[in-house]
Scaffold this active site. Structure first.
Site, PDB file in Angstrom:
ATOM      1  CB  SER A  38      -1.605   1.468  -4.509  1.00 16.17           C
ATOM      2  OG  SER A  38      -1.779   0.348  -3.682  1.00 16.17           O
ATOM      3  CB  SER A  39      -5.603  -2.412  -5.248  1.00 15.46           C
ATOM      4  OG  SER A  39      -4.659  -3.132  -4.503  1.00 15.46           O
ATOM      5  CB  CYS A  40      -3.904   0.010  -0.372  1.00 17.98           C
ATOM      6  SG  CYS A  40      -2.780   1.335  -0.742  1.00 17.98           S
ATOM      7  CE1 TYR A  95       2.854   3.265  -1.122  1.00 19.23           C
ATOM      8  CE2 TYR A  95       0.882   1.915  -1.231  1.00 19.23           C
ATOM      9  CZ  TYR A  95       2.061   2.346  -1.787  1.00 19.23           C
ATOM     10  OH  TYR A  95       2.453   1.869  -3.009  1.00 19.23           O
ATOM     11  CE  LYS A 128       1.256   4.880  -4.562  1.00 19.79           C
ATOM     12  NZ  LYS A 128       2.118   5.240  -5.688  1.00 19.79           N
ATOM     13  CG  HIS A 176       4.721  -6.554  -1.835  1.00 25.16           C
ATOM     14  ND1 HIS A 176       4.870  -5.749  -2.932  1.00 25.16           N
ATOM     15  CD2 HIS A 176       4.486  -5.713  -0.799  1.00 25.16           C
ATOM     16  CE1 HIS A 176       4.729  -4.485  -2.587  1.00 25.16           C
ATOM     17  NE2 HIS A 176       4.507  -4.430  -1.294  1.00 25.16           N
TER      18      HIS A 176
END
Ligand SMILES: NC(=O)c1ccc[n+]([C@@H]2O[C@H](COP(=O)([O-])OP(=O)(O)OC[C@H]3O[C@@H](n4cnc5c(N)ncnc54)[C@H](OP(=O)(O)O)[C@@H]3O)[C@@H](O)[C@H]2O)c1
Length: 314
Positions: free
Chosen positions: A109-111, A138, A142, A181
């Site tokens: 995920s881009s986070c 989270y 990841k 979202h």
């Protein structure tokens, strides 16, 4: 390259991305797909996952299940997020290696990129700075998934790849106003406001932050492309390649949902980061780019949203 009769396990096929992967693989002619619903296979349960892999011996695995829930989940149950996500991915990655699957695709995920990452975010930025604190639990899960794939590749010579998607949207998204979202949340808000003939829709923040959005069927197509063409341990970004402001997004959704009232931006609410865009030059160099523009993707998403609502009323 996967054969059309290869045994492919799509973990998390009832989710938005998992369902799109199934559609994409079926359309491409793959005819030996394995899916298990949450009630048939609890992926946090190590012995159930072990038994499943030993019995089925899949050749390829798409790892899409996740416990999520937006900012609310990140701030109210970070312990569950980190515990459940680590368990799901650890079980699948480990037993996929035990039964020697030919290839596994893990979804990051881009986070996972640092909070103050240079924009657009390049793959090399991973672990170069502090994470955004609100989604740390989270993001750490990841990052552990990415690192686990790399460690297994190194020690066991597996071919486990990690893909980093931007914000993905589309049919089967989560339209719950509390946990959704931005896109599904706004679609629902505009739709409800239209039905209730409201004069205005209030949108959190100034509308100036810019975000990138990728239609889910394009993302599934990218995953299939990478499963066939990408064999490296390093993560690879998948995005649309262009961002839009929240205001432009809201105006497009207003147009798609045919809401004819006003938009009010509540500047007292927090904006978040001004920019978030993935650098997708690595993916473009491999020869892949997204096909569905925002308006077209939003129309398809809204059509499905209305169908689901009609079906639920029957
Ligand atoms: N959507 C995005 O914008 C986005 C962006 C970046 C990365 N990703 C990543 O892409 C992947 C798929 O995302 P998505 O948006 O498709 O998520 P999703 O719609 O929430 O789907 C996740 C699926 O996993 C299932 N699941 C959760 N816990 C499980 C368990 N213990 N055992 C079995 N199944 C379980 C969920 O079932 P229930 O619904 O019954 O809980 C759901 O069907 C995730 O890894 C996510 O982190 C998504």
């Amino acid at each position: 390259m996967m054969n059309k009769d290869a045994k492919i396990f799509i973990a998390g096929h009832e989710g938005m991305i998992g369902a799109a992967l199934v559609r994409c693989l079926k359309t491409a002619g793959f005819n030996n797909l394995i899916t298990k619903s949450f009630s048939q296979l609890e992926l946090t349960n190590q012995s159930e996952v072990r038994k499943f892999f030993l019995q089925e011996e899949p050749e390829y695995v798409f790892l899409a299940p996740v416990k999520e829930g937006g900012i609310l989940a990140n701030t109210t149950y970070p312990a569950e997020l980190i515990y459940v996500n680590l368990q799901i991915q650890t079980n699948i990655i480990h037993f996929a290696s035990e039964v020697k699957v030919k290839k596994l695709l893990f979804l990051g995920s881009s986070c996972i990129y640092p909070k103050f990452c240079l924009q657009p975010m390049k793959e090399e930025a991973l672990l170069t700075g502090l994470l955004e604190p609100t989604n740390e639990a989270y993001a750490i899960a990841k990052i552990a998934g990415v690192k686990m794939c790399q460690a297994y590749n190194k020690q066991y010579n597996t071919n486990f790849i990690s893909v980093v998607p931007t914000n993905v949207y589309g049919p089967n998204d989560n339209f719950d106003l509390k946990t959704s979202h931005v896109i599904p949340g706004l679609i629902r808000k505009f739709h409800q406001s239209k039905i209730e003939r409201k004069k205005e829709v209030i949108i959190w923040g100034s509308g100036t932050p810019r975000r990138e959005f990728l239609f889910v069927d394009d993302f599934a197509d990218a995953c299939l492309f990478l499963m066939n063409k990408y064999d490296q341990s390093e993560i690879i970004n998948v995005g649309y390649g262009k961002d839009v402001s929240i205001k432009e997004l809201a105006l497009t959704i207003k147009n798609v949902t045919e809401f004819d009232g006003e938009l009010i931006f509540d500047g007292n609410k927090p904006d978040g980061m001004p920019y978030k865009l993935l650098d997708i030059s690595k993916m473009n160099k491999l020869g892949w780019s997204a096909k569905t523009d925002l308006k077209k993707g939003l129309k398809k998403t809204y059509t499905r949203f209305k169908e689901i609502r009609r079906e639920s009323k029957k």
